[in-house]
Motif scaffolding. Structure first.
Motif, PDB file in Angstrom:
ATOM      1  N   VAL A  98       0.846  -1.203   0.000  1.00 19.36           N
ATOM      2  CA  VAL A  98       0.000   0.000   0.000  1.00 19.36           C
ATOM      3  C   VAL A  98       0.877   1.248   0.000  1.00 19.36           C
ATOM      4  CG1 VAL A  98      -1.724   1.340   1.270  1.00 19.36           C
ATOM      5  CG2 VAL A  98      -1.926  -1.149   1.152  1.00 19.36           C
ATOM      6  N   LEU A  99       1.880   1.258   0.879  1.00 18.58           N
ATOM      7  CA  LEU A  99       2.754   2.423   0.962  1.00 18.58           C
ATOM      8  C   LEU A  99       3.591   2.576  -0.308  1.00 18.58           C
ATOM      9  CD1 LEU A  99       3.686   4.797   2.610  1.00 18.58           C
ATOM     10  CD2 LEU A  99       5.308   3.304   3.798  1.00 18.58           C
ATOM     11  N   LYS A 100       4.060   1.453  -0.865  1.00 13.75           N
ATOM     12  CA  LYS A 100       4.847   1.512  -2.099  1.00 13.75           C
ATOM     13  C   LYS A 100       4.019   2.093  -3.246  1.00 13.75           C
ATOM     14  CE  LYS A 100       7.443  -1.278  -5.406  1.00 13.75           C
ATOM     15  NZ  LYS A 100       6.709  -0.752  -6.576  1.00 13.75           N
ATOM     16  N   GLN A 101       2.786   1.587  -3.394  1.00 14.45           N
ATOM     17  CA  GLN A 101       1.944   2.100  -4.473  1.00 14.45           C
ATOM     18  C   GLN A 101       1.602   3.574  -4.257  1.00 14.45           C
ATOM     19  OE1 GLN A 101      -1.220   0.128  -6.380  1.00 14.45           O
ATOM     20  NE2 GLN A 101      -0.395  -1.942  -6.091  1.00 14.45           N
ATOM     21  N   HIS A 102       1.468   3.963  -2.996  1.00  9.05           N
ATOM     22  CA  HIS A 102       1.213   5.373  -2.724  1.00  9.05           C
ATOM     23  C   HIS A 102       2.378   6.232  -3.206  1.00  9.05           C
ATOM     24  CE1 HIS A 102       0.047   9.060  -0.779  1.00  9.05           C
ATOM     25  NE2 HIS A 102       1.211   9.091  -0.137  1.00  9.05           N
ATOM     26  N   ARG A 103       3.584   5.811  -2.878  1.00 18.53           N
ATOM     27  CA  ARG A 103       4.757   6.563  -3.319  1.00 18.53           C
ATOM     28  C   ARG A 103       4.860   6.591  -4.839  1.00 18.53           C
ATOM     29  NH1 ARG A 103       8.667   3.692   1.148  1.00 18.53           N
ATOM     30  NH2 ARG A 103       8.428   5.220   2.835  1.00 18.53           N
ATOM     31  N   ASP A 104       4.619   5.444  -5.474  1.00 17.90           N
ATOM     32  CA  ASP A 104       4.746   5.349  -6.929  1.00 17.90           C
ATOM     33  C   ASP A 104       3.697   6.177  -7.654  1.00 17.90           C
ATOM     34  OD1 ASP A 104       6.867   3.650  -6.510  1.00 17.90           O
ATOM     35  OD2 ASP A 104       5.760   1.816  -6.990  1.00 17.90           O
ATOM     36  N   SER A 105       2.501   6.291  -7.049  1.00 19.66           N
ATOM     37  CA  SER A 105       1.401   6.998  -7.712  1.00 19.66           C
ATOM     38  C   SER A 105       1.550   8.511  -7.645  1.00 19.66           C
ATOM     39  CB  SER A 105       0.061   6.613  -7.068  1.00 19.66           C
ATOM     40  OG  SER A 105      -0.070   7.191  -5.773  1.00 19.66           O
ATOM     41  N   ALA A 106       2.345   8.994  -6.681  1.00 18.04           N
ATOM     42  CA  ALA A 106       2.498  10.426  -6.434  1.00 18.04           C
ATOM     43  C   ALA A 106       1.168  11.098  -6.081  1.00 18.04           C
ATOM     44  CB  ALA A 106       3.134  11.133  -7.631  1.00 18.04           C
ATOM     45  N   ALA A 107       0.189  10.307  -5.641  1.00 18.14           N
ATOM     46  CA  ALA A 107      -1.104  10.848  -5.221  1.00 18.14           C
ATOM     47  C   ALA A 107      -0.971  11.449  -3.823  1.00 18.14           C
ATOM     48  CB  ALA A 107      -2.173   9.760  -5.220  1.00 18.14           C
ATOM     49  N   PRO A 108      -1.844  12.392  -3.465  1.00 18.65           N
ATOM     50  CA  PRO A 108      -1.777  12.976  -2.122  1.00 18.65           C
ATOM     51  C   PRO A 108      -2.220  12.004  -1.024  1.00 18.65           C
ATOM     52  CG  PRO A 108      -3.708  13.778  -3.279  1.00 18.65           C
ATOM     53  CD  PRO A 108      -2.909  13.000  -4.282  1.00 18.65           C
ATOM     54  N   LEU A 109      -3.068  11.065  -1.414  1.00 20.06           N
ATOM     55  CA  LEU A 109      -3.659  10.113  -0.471  1.00 20.06           C
ATOM     56  C   LEU A 109      -3.976   8.834  -1.214  1.00 20.06           C
ATOM     57  CD1 LEU A 109      -5.139   9.449   2.313  1.00 20.06           C
ATOM     58  CD2 LEU A 109      -7.184  10.458   1.264  1.00 20.06           C
ATOM     59  N   THR A 110      -3.692   7.704  -0.608  1.00 18.10           N
ATOM     60  CA  THR A 110      -4.074   6.408  -1.166  1.00 18.10           C
ATOM     61  C   THR A 110      -5.021   5.736  -0.190  1.00 18.10           C
ATOM     62  OG1 THR A 110      -2.018   6.131  -2.412  1.00 18.10           O
ATOM     63  CG2 THR A 110      -3.243   4.135  -1.868  1.00 18.10           C
ATOM     64  N   ILE A 111      -6.133   5.239  -0.705  1.00 18.31           N
ATOM     65  CA  ILE A 111      -7.161   4.621   0.138  1.00 18.31           C
ATOM     66  C   ILE A 111      -7.281   3.141  -0.217  1.00 18.31           C
ATOM     67  CG2 ILE A 111      -9.580   4.684   0.858  1.00 18.31           C
ATOM     68  CD1 ILE A 111      -9.666   7.580  -0.258  1.00 18.31           C
ATOM     69  N   ALA A 112      -7.024   2.260   0.753  1.00 19.69           N
ATOM     70  CA  ALA A 112      -7.260   0.843   0.536  1.00 19.69           C
ATOM     71  C   ALA A 112      -8.767   0.609   0.506  1.00 19.69           C
ATOM     72  CB  ALA A 112      -6.611   0.018   1.648  1.00 19.69           C
ATOM     73  N   THR A 113      -9.266  -0.050  -0.546  1.00 17.86           N
ATOM     74  CA  THR A 113     -10.704  -0.224  -0.724  1.00 17.86           C
ATOM     75  C   THR A 113     -11.076  -1.698  -0.794  1.00 17.86           C
ATOM     76  OG1 THR A 113     -10.832  -0.295  -3.153  1.00 17.86           O
ATOM     77  CG2 THR A 113     -10.624   1.882  -2.128  1.00 17.86           C
TER      78      THR A 113
END
Length: 237
Positions: free
Chosen positions: A117-132
């Protein structure tokens, strides 16, 4: 990697179990508290530092977890003197957080890969990543569609599919810029602000095991299922 666990709530919906214990410390199975399971999972995933946001009965959590060394982690604390919402506690500890970190509720039972989750957040450069997680909601009534007092359609007890928040997020510290420490900040407010700014969160879709232990029937289910799922939830721990 750094994680923040939100463990300051009163657990009102889980009473009477939370009358004397904070919700993250209610036992699952014969040996483990929810929070212990989460900390073991984070350590196994490679997280080395965790901040616990505590409030209600926080001194019990502090006594139970200590400095985190029993799980090979460094644990520190941020005390919530008054309710600050889901994201509000992060504002008071903002200066000691890295640029990207994991945020999660302290009552989640899942085999989600927190590191990914944290890796994909960093890779996406999004402000927030939400696990759904996919949820099917059944409406226990016949649903009518009306137009000018006329019934134009009818569906008997329909089911609706949604993706819901799992209570696990990847967050960037800069996303918190502009918010005032000490004031409440809800998850809903943050998401709506990001959407309004046309800077949408990233979705991390997950279809494994997830149980949000918010109500007594959820807690009973968690205990009933834990024996058969223990090796999956605590693999490598």
């Amino acid at each position: 990697m750094h994680a923040v666990i939100l463990a300051g709530g009163k657990g009102v919906r889980l009473r009477p179990y939370t009358t004397a214990l904070p919700k993250p410390l209610v036992p699952i199975g014969d040996q483990h508290a929810i929070l212990e399971i989460v900390l073991r999972q984070l350590a196994t995933a490679g997280f080395t530092h965790c901040t616990l946001a505590i409030g209600h009965l926080g001194e019990i959590i502090r006594a139970y977890v200590g400095d985190g060394s029993q799980w090979g982690m460094a644990v520190d604390y941020a005390t919530e003197e008054s309710p600050l919402g889901t994201m509000g506690p992060l504002l008071t500890m903002r200066e000691r957080l890295p640029e990207s970190f994991l945020v999660m509720n302290g009552d989640v039972l899942t085999d989600l890969d927190y590191a990914d989750v944290l890796k994909q957040h960093r890779d996406s450069a999004a402000p927030l990543t939400i696990a759904t997680y996919a949820r099917k909601v059944r409406i226990d009534f016949g649903v009518l569609t009306t137009d000018q007092s006329k019934v134009v359609a009818f569906t008997e007890k329909p089911s609706m599919d949604y993706r819901v928040s799992m209570g696990v997020y990847g967050l960037s510290r800069t996303t918190l810029d502009g918010y005032t420490p000490g004031l409440p900040l809800g998850f809903d407010e943050l998401v709506l602000d990001l959407l309004k700014a046309q800077d949408p969160p990233h979705a991390y879709d997950f279809d494994g095991y997830w149980l949000d232990i918010g109500r007594p029937d959820d807690y009973d289910r968690a205990n009933a299922e834990f024996t058969t799922r223990k090796s999956m939830l605590l693999k490598g721990a």
